[in-house]
Write an enzyme that holds these catalytic residues in place. Sequence first.
Site, PDB file in Angstrom:
ATOM      1  N   LYS A 170       0.833  -1.199   0.000  1.00 26.56           N
ATOM      2  CA  LYS A 170       0.000   0.000   0.000  1.00 26.56           C
ATOM      3  C   LYS A 170       0.882   1.269   0.000  1.00 26.56           C
ATOM      4  O   LYS A 170       2.093   1.181   0.125  1.00 26.56           O
ATOM      5  CB  LYS A 170      -0.941  -0.016   1.218  1.00 26.56           C
TER       6      LYS A 170
HETATM    7  C1  PLP Z   1      -4.899  -4.864   0.983  1.00 24.94           C
HETATM    8  C2  PLP Z   1      -6.382  -5.001   1.019  1.00 24.94           C
HETATM    9  C3  PLP Z   1      -7.049  -5.597   2.099  1.00 24.94           C
HETATM   10  C4  PLP Z   1      -6.348  -6.313   3.217  1.00 24.94           C
HETATM   11  O1  PLP Z   1      -5.424  -5.569   3.918  1.00 24.94           O
HETATM   12  P1  PLP Z   1      -4.324  -6.329   4.810  1.00 24.94           P
HETATM   13  O2  PLP Z   1      -3.670  -5.211   5.543  1.00 24.94           O
HETATM   14  O3  PLP Z   1      -3.402  -7.024   3.852  1.00 24.94           O
HETATM   15  O4  PLP Z   1      -5.017  -7.267   5.711  1.00 24.94           O
HETATM   16  C5  PLP Z   1      -8.438  -5.608   2.107  1.00 24.94           C
HETATM   17  N1  PLP Z   1      -9.142  -5.087   1.091  1.00 24.94           N
HETATM   18  C6  PLP Z   1      -8.535  -4.531   0.021  1.00 24.94           C
HETATM   19  C7  PLP Z   1      -9.380  -3.948  -1.066  1.00 24.94           C
HETATM   20  C8  PLP Z   1      -7.132  -4.479  -0.054  1.00 24.94           C
HETATM   21  O5  PLP Z   1      -6.548  -3.955  -1.130  1.00 24.94           O
END
Ligand code: PLP
Length: 411
Positions: A209
Site C-alpha cells: 500500500k
Molecule cells: C490490501 C487489502 C485488504 C487487506 O489488507 P491487509 O492489511 O493485507 O489485511 C483488504 N481489502 C482490500 C481492497 C485491499 O486492497
Amino acid sequence: MPQSSGARFQFDRRSVEDQNPAATARAAPVPFNRPSLVGRELDNIAEAIRRGQLSGDGHFTAECNAIIARLTGSASALLTHSGTAALEMAAILCDLKPGDEVILPSFTFVSTANAVVLRGATPVFVDIDPRTLNLDPSKVADAVGPRTRAIFAVHYAGFPADMDALAQIADAHGLLLVEDAAQALGSFYKGRPAGSLGDLGAFSFHETKNILSGEGGALTLNTPVLVDRARIIREKGTNRSQFIDGLVDKYTWVDLGSSYLPGELIAAFLHGQLERVDEVTRRRRQLFARYFQSFAALPSRHGIDLPRWSAEVQGNGHMFYLLLRSAAQRSAFIAAMREEGIGTPFHYVPLHSSPGGQRFGRSAGGMEHTDRTAERLVRLPMFFDLEDEIERVIDICLRVVRKLDGSGATC
Ligand SMILES: *Cc1c(COP(=O)(O)O)cnc(C)c1O
C-alpha cells in the site's frame, strides 16, 4: 538517516530475481512492489524501545491514531494489525449474525468477504461499474432485501466508490455503510477524504500500500456510538482502555473481542511513514500521471483501456493498471514482461467464482463486468522509488504491446 531518498531495505528483492540469468543478461529487473524507508522509521523504533513499552496503545499508536483521524477526516481512528483486522472489527460492529446479508463487490480482495463470513453472515456479490471498477449503485439497490444489514464498498485502486449514491441506499433501508478503504489513504470524493464517507472505514498498511508498516491497518469511525465498543472489541473484549483512562476501576471481560491492535514497534515504523504521507502521495500521483500520459494512445491504437475515474474523485496514485483486450493477450503480456524482468501481476480472481465465494456467498444479478475486468487487468510496478525506472518500464510496455499486435509500427 534516510530521508526523501527512500533508502531500500537490505533484503532487496533483486537478489532473488538476479538468480534468473535470462533477466540479468538485460538491465536490472523491476519488481511490482519495493518497500522503502521514507522518513524516521528506524529512529522511531529506537525511541519506542527507549520509552519501554513494546505492547500496543503506547505513545506511537496514539500519535498514529491522531494523524489517521486527521488525514481521513474521521471522528476517530484506531490502529489495527492489518486491514483484514479492521474489516473484521467493522463486521462485529455491524452486529452481523447468521442469516444476515452484506452487499459487496465480487471484484475485491478476500478479506472484504471473509470478515462477513466469520460472523456467520452471507456476502452478496454485486457487479462493478466497468468505468470505475467500483460497486454499481443501481445494482446495489436491486440487491437489497429483508436480510441486508450493510454495504461494504471498496475504493478500488484508490478511487473512491460513488459514496453519495450508496449512502442514499443505506439510509433508505437502515443499513450500515462500510468503506474498504485499504487502498485509499489520501483519496477524495467530492473533496471529502476516504475514511470520512461511511459509518466505518478500513485502511491497510500492508507493504504493497502507499503508507506501510509491513502488515498494519486502521479502523476509522464516524458514528460516535460505535467508538467505545470498537475500543473494547480491539482489546480482547475487555474494558482495558477505559481502565487505563481511569473511567472504570476494574478491567474485565465485557463483550465480544479479539486482539486487533499492533505492537508499538509497528506503530513507531508506521509513524515515520505517516509523517511523510504528503510526499508519498505527491510522488505516486506523479508516477500515475507519467504512466497515463505515456499510454494515451493505447486505447485508440491497440484497444487497451486505461484507468477511468469520475470528475468527483481524486485518487492517491495507489495503483496503475491496464485493461488488455482479452485473457489470452494478458497472459502473453505478463509472460513477455516477465522475460524482461518486469513484475506485472493481475487482480483479482472474482470472489463469486472462487471456491470460497461459491461456498459462503451468493451473487445478486449478472457479473459480466467483474468477469470481463478480472480477465483483462494487469497492474504495473508502482512504488515510492520507481522514479529512476519508470521510463524503462514504459518503454518495455510499449514495445511488448506492439510486438503482441504483430505491428512494428511506431506508437
Ligand atoms: C490490501 C487489502 C485488504 C487487506 O489488507 P491487509 O492489511 O493485507 O489485511 C483488504 N481489502 C482490500 C481492497 C485491499 O486492497
